[in-house]
Scaffold this motif. Structure first.
Motif, PDB file in Angstrom:
ATOM      1  N   ALA A 198      35.219  32.736  37.994  1.00 11.48           N
ATOM      2  CA  ALA A 198      35.827  34.054  37.863  1.00 11.48           C
ATOM      3  C   ALA A 198      34.965  35.028  38.635  1.00 11.48           C
ATOM      4  N   GLY A 199      35.476  35.616  39.658  1.00  7.72           N
ATOM      5  CA  GLY A 199      34.730  36.576  40.462  1.00  7.72           C
ATOM      6  C   GLY A 199      35.493  36.898  41.703  1.00  7.72           C
ATOM      7  N   GLN A 222      40.393  24.938  51.140  1.00  9.78           N
ATOM      8  CA  GLN A 222      39.663  25.304  49.936  1.00  9.78           C
ATOM      9  C   GLN A 222      40.492  26.229  49.054  1.00  9.78           C
ATOM     10  N   LEU A 223      40.403  26.017  47.753  1.00  8.88           N
ATOM     11  CA  LEU A 223      41.006  26.906  46.762  1.00  8.88           C
ATOM     12  C   LEU A 223      39.894  27.485  45.905  1.00  8.88           C
ATOM     13  N   GLN A 224      39.972  28.790  45.636  1.00  9.15           N
ATOM     14  CA  GLN A 224      38.960  29.455  44.837  1.00  9.15           C
ATOM     15  C   GLN A 224      39.622  30.350  43.800  1.00  9.15           C
ATOM     16  N   ALA A 225      38.873  30.698  42.775  1.00  8.18           N
ATOM     17  CA  ALA A 225      39.435  31.443  41.653  1.00  8.18           C
ATOM     18  C   ALA A 225      39.591  32.919  41.967  1.00  8.18           C
ATOM     19  N   ALA A 226      40.698  33.483  41.494  1.00 11.09           N
ATOM     20  CA  ALA A 226      40.935  34.925  41.566  1.00 11.09           C
ATOM     21  C   ALA A 226      40.870  35.471  40.149  1.00 11.09           C
ATOM     22  N   PRO A 227      40.153  36.574  39.900  1.00 13.60           N
ATOM     23  CA  PRO A 227      40.061  37.103  38.536  1.00 13.60           C
ATOM     24  C   PRO A 227      41.390  37.640  38.056  1.00 13.60           C
ATOM     25  N   ARG A 228      41.647  37.455  36.769  1.00 14.56           N
ATOM     26  CA  ARG A 228      42.859  37.991  36.154  1.00 14.56           C
ATOM     27  C   ARG A 228      42.581  39.416  35.718  1.00 14.56           C
ATOM     28  N   ALA A 273      44.164  32.204  38.402  1.00  7.40           N
ATOM     29  CA  ALA A 273      44.942  32.020  39.623  1.00  7.40           C
ATOM     30  C   ALA A 273      43.993  31.547  40.720  1.00  7.40           C
ATOM     31  N   LEU A 274      44.533  30.835  41.705  1.00  4.03           N
ATOM     32  CA  LEU A 274      43.727  30.339  42.807  1.00  4.03           C
ATOM     33  C   LEU A 274      44.247  30.896  44.122  1.00  4.03           C
ATOM     34  N   VAL A 275      43.319  31.230  45.003  1.00  2.00           N
ATOM     35  CA  VAL A 275      43.674  31.658  46.352  1.00  2.00           C
ATOM     36  C   VAL A 275      42.936  30.757  47.329  1.00  2.00           C
ATOM     37  N   THR A 300      49.678  48.418  41.307  1.00  3.74           N
ATOM     38  CA  THR A 300      48.563  48.090  42.183  1.00  3.74           C
ATOM     39  C   THR A 300      47.953  46.754  41.787  1.00  3.74           C
ATOM     40  N   ILE A 301      47.822  45.865  42.764  1.00  3.83           N
ATOM     41  CA  ILE A 301      47.164  44.580  42.547  1.00  3.83           C
ATOM     42  C   ILE A 301      45.880  44.605  43.376  1.00  3.83           C
ATOM     43  N   PRO A 302      44.718  44.723  42.726  1.00  8.08           N
ATOM     44  CA  PRO A 302      43.455  44.836  43.462  1.00  8.08           C
ATOM     45  C   PRO A 302      43.216  43.650  44.389  1.00  8.08           C
ATOM     46  N   ALA A 303      42.323  43.847  45.346  1.00  5.72           N
ATOM     47  CA  ALA A 303      41.996  42.792  46.306  1.00  5.72           C
ATOM     48  C   ALA A 303      41.499  41.539  45.590  1.00  5.72           C
ATOM     49  N   HIS A 304      41.926  40.388  46.066  1.00  2.52           N
ATOM     50  CA  HIS A 304      41.472  39.091  45.564  1.00  2.52           C
ATOM     51  C   HIS A 304      41.610  38.973  44.056  1.00  2.52           C
ATOM     52  N   SER A 305      42.748  39.374  43.522  1.00  2.00           N
ATOM     53  CA  SER A 305      42.945  39.306  42.078  1.00  2.00           C
ATOM     54  C   SER A 305      44.398  39.003  41.756  1.00  2.00           C
ATOM     55  N   THR A 306      44.663  38.770  40.476  1.00  2.00           N
ATOM     56  CA  THR A 306      46.018  38.461  40.031  1.00  2.00           C
ATOM     57  C   THR A 306      46.398  39.360  38.870  1.00  2.00           C
ATOM     58  N   GLU A 307      47.694  39.631  38.745  1.00  2.60           N
ATOM     59  CA  GLU A 307      48.205  40.507  37.693  1.00  2.60           C
ATOM     60  C   GLU A 307      49.450  39.872  37.081  1.00  2.60           C
TER      61      GLU A 307
END
Length: 535
Positions: free
Chosen positions: A10-11, A80-86, A162-164, A250-257
């Motif tokens: 998470a980060g 590569q897949l990495q975590a997006a903070p909720r 979520a993963l990006v 608004t959905i902040p950068a590198h995050s999920t809503e």
């Protein structure tokens, strides 16, 4: 089973813009690299977004990443897949910390002395977190080793993010990721599956609901370095539905809503269409639809509005099929409804045509329309009909042992499409060719833990749907990927894959469609270096 266990981070994850492109080098002196030979090239970069899998503590989620072998792509590169903070669990914040302004936006509530200690504490926490992020670089949670071989990872519980991710070089053309979750009890229990999608700026989801027995979330994930701004519009049987906070989200950068649809309106309707329109930036979008009695699944976006639509691969043992159609704009649509069965196109009794008013959502029950045989719905326009979007909700089982899933109208396979996460006995592949006979090649990859790839070619007759016998990899260990190639140019083929998992007598299932993987890009003839964006 020896699988790579996900280390979910998470980060904030810094990723490059997720776009596919190909490059063309100047022909060499030998003349072997001709413009004609380089007219179609593999993309060199692609991106995918996976929504947060579940809010249930009982959830068990598997991710499977796969890139088919593509001629000319090579084997270098990475995926590569990495975590997006909720960011939150719904659009409403706690009453102690937030209030809602007249324009629908949330603001912090000051303390009695006029200060904002919550904000100060939050700012300090954000600063500390940013410092920690600088000390520890984000690590990938799922990284394939080679094209042609799938790789899996697992997570459990309600904290899966979520993963990006991005794929480059030989891993980019046709990269696909399957997210499959099994929930054994509670709201939305059953098998939930979704193919992770590329970011975009517009999505249509016919088939959502705000009824009392439904809990539907639209998940928006932003892969980019700047915030995205989106509007969520709802359309019911009487047209546009008034929403409270659906504009300017608004959905902040590198995050999920994840946004709970029932918080956007007080109206309770069984059949709605969600339109996600991104004003600024790009997002990935998917709807998680959870039912108190009929389980749950993901609803992927319908293909773009069109006059003719195909919904492929309705399970042959479906006990109820509900078709939901929406006509964007003010023009009505009149559609012919047909079922592509194993013997050809037939018209469901009493449902020969469907009238859809402009700007309104129309739903119709088709019952057990497949009657024990493979089937796909084909919607075609009558005279001058307007474009529409569509999806079906499918129910399997009876009584208190029922499970539901969704199939959206989809784009055709095109040259090639892949789907991952298939098992030796729990997978059904449906192929349909509504307008002409087609030859289709299906390749089963090596398994995640061993096995040799296998291929088979099928003939799909005009107007039919076939549940084909799959070429299971020899010596299969783990799960495998399926790659579908249309060998008959000019004849559209549509496909879907059904996964099943019975638990406690409940027939869990999930269906994913197979649109073209956009693994190649057409490059115009030139005598100098080019870089071409793939949209």
């Amino acid at each position: 089973m020896n699988r790579t266990t996900l280390s979910l981070i998470a980060g904030t994850v810094a990723l490059a813009a997720i776009t596919g492109f190909a490059s063309l080098s100047e022909p060499d002196a030998s003349g072997t690299d001709t413009a004609e030979a380089a007219a179609v090239l593999p993309v060199e970069r692609s991106g995918l977004l996976c929504p947060a899998p579940s809010a249930s503590d009982l959830a068990e989620t598997t991710y499977t990443s796969f890139t088919p072998v593509t001629k000319g792509a090579g084997s270098d590169g990475s995926a590569q897949l990495q975590a997006a903070p909720r960011e939150s669990t719904d659009t409403a914040a706690t009453e102690d910390d937030q209030k809602t302004s007249e324009d629908g936006k949330t603001t912090d509530t000051p303390d009695a002395d006029g200060s904002d200690t919550d904000k100060a504490d939050t700012d300090k926490a954000d600063t500390d977190k940013a410092d920690d992020d600088k000390k520890t670089a984000a690590k990938p949670v799922l990284a394939p080793k080679a094209p042609g071989t799938p790789v899996t990872g697992e997570t459990s519980g309600a904290d899966g993010p979520a993963l990006v991710g991005t794929a480059e070089g030989g891993f980019a053309p046709g990269w696909t990721v399957q997210q499959t979750t099994q929930v054994t009890a509670g709201n939305g229990r059953g098998l939930l599956g979704v193919t992770c999608t590329a970011p975009d700026t517009e999505f249509w989801f016919p088939g959502v609901s705000t009824a009392a027995d439904r809990t539907d979330y639209v998940h928006l994930t932003n892969p980019d370095d700047s915030a995205a701004v989106a509007d969520i519009e709802l359309y019911g049987k009487d047209g546009a539905v008034a929403t409270t906070v659906g504009e300017g989200l608004t959905i902040p950068a590198h995050s999920t809503e994840p946004i709970l649809l029932s918080t956007l309106t007080g109206e309770k309707q069984d059949d709605l269409t969600v339109h996600v329109n991104v004003r600024s930036g790009r997002v990935g979008a998917a709807v998680q639809a959870l039912d108190d009695k009929l389980g749950g699944d993901w609803l992927a976006a319908s293909t773009d509005p069109a006059g003719t639509l195909v919904v492929p691969g309705i399970p042959k043992d479906a006990t109820a099929v509900r078709l939901v159609v929406f006509a964007p704009g003010d023009t009505d649509a009149d559609l012919k409804v047909q079922l592509a069965a194993p013997t050809g196109l037939i018209t469901p009794a009493g449902q020969e045509t469907l009238h859809v008013k402009g700007g309104m959502t129309t739903a119709v029950d088709l019952g057990d329309v497949t009657r024990g045989e493979a089937g796909s719905l084909v919607l075609t326009p009558t005279d001058g009909s307007a474009p529409v979007v569509a999806a079906v909700r499918v129910v399997r089982g009876k009584g208190d042992k029922q499970e539901s899933a969704f199939i959206p109208a989809t784009a055709q396979v095109g040259a090639r499409a892949s789907v991952a996460g298939n098992g030796a006995k729990d997978t059904t592949l449906s192929l349909t060719a509504p307008t002409g006979t087609a030859k289709v090649k299906v390749t089963a990859s090596a398994g995640t833990e061993g096995g040799a790839a296998a291929s088979q070619t099928y003939t799909i007759k005009q107007g039919t749907t076939q549940d084909v016998r799959l070429p299971v990899p020899a010596g299969l260990k783990g799960t495998y990927a399926l790659t579908v190639e249309n060998l008959t140019a000019g004849t559209p083929v549509y496909a879907s894959r059904t996964l099943t998992a019975t638990d406690g007598g409940i027939p869990g299932f999930t269906v994913q469609t197979l649109p073209d993987d956009r693994g190649t890009v057409a490059v115009p003839e030139a005598d100098e270096d080019l870089r071409v964006l793939q949209k």
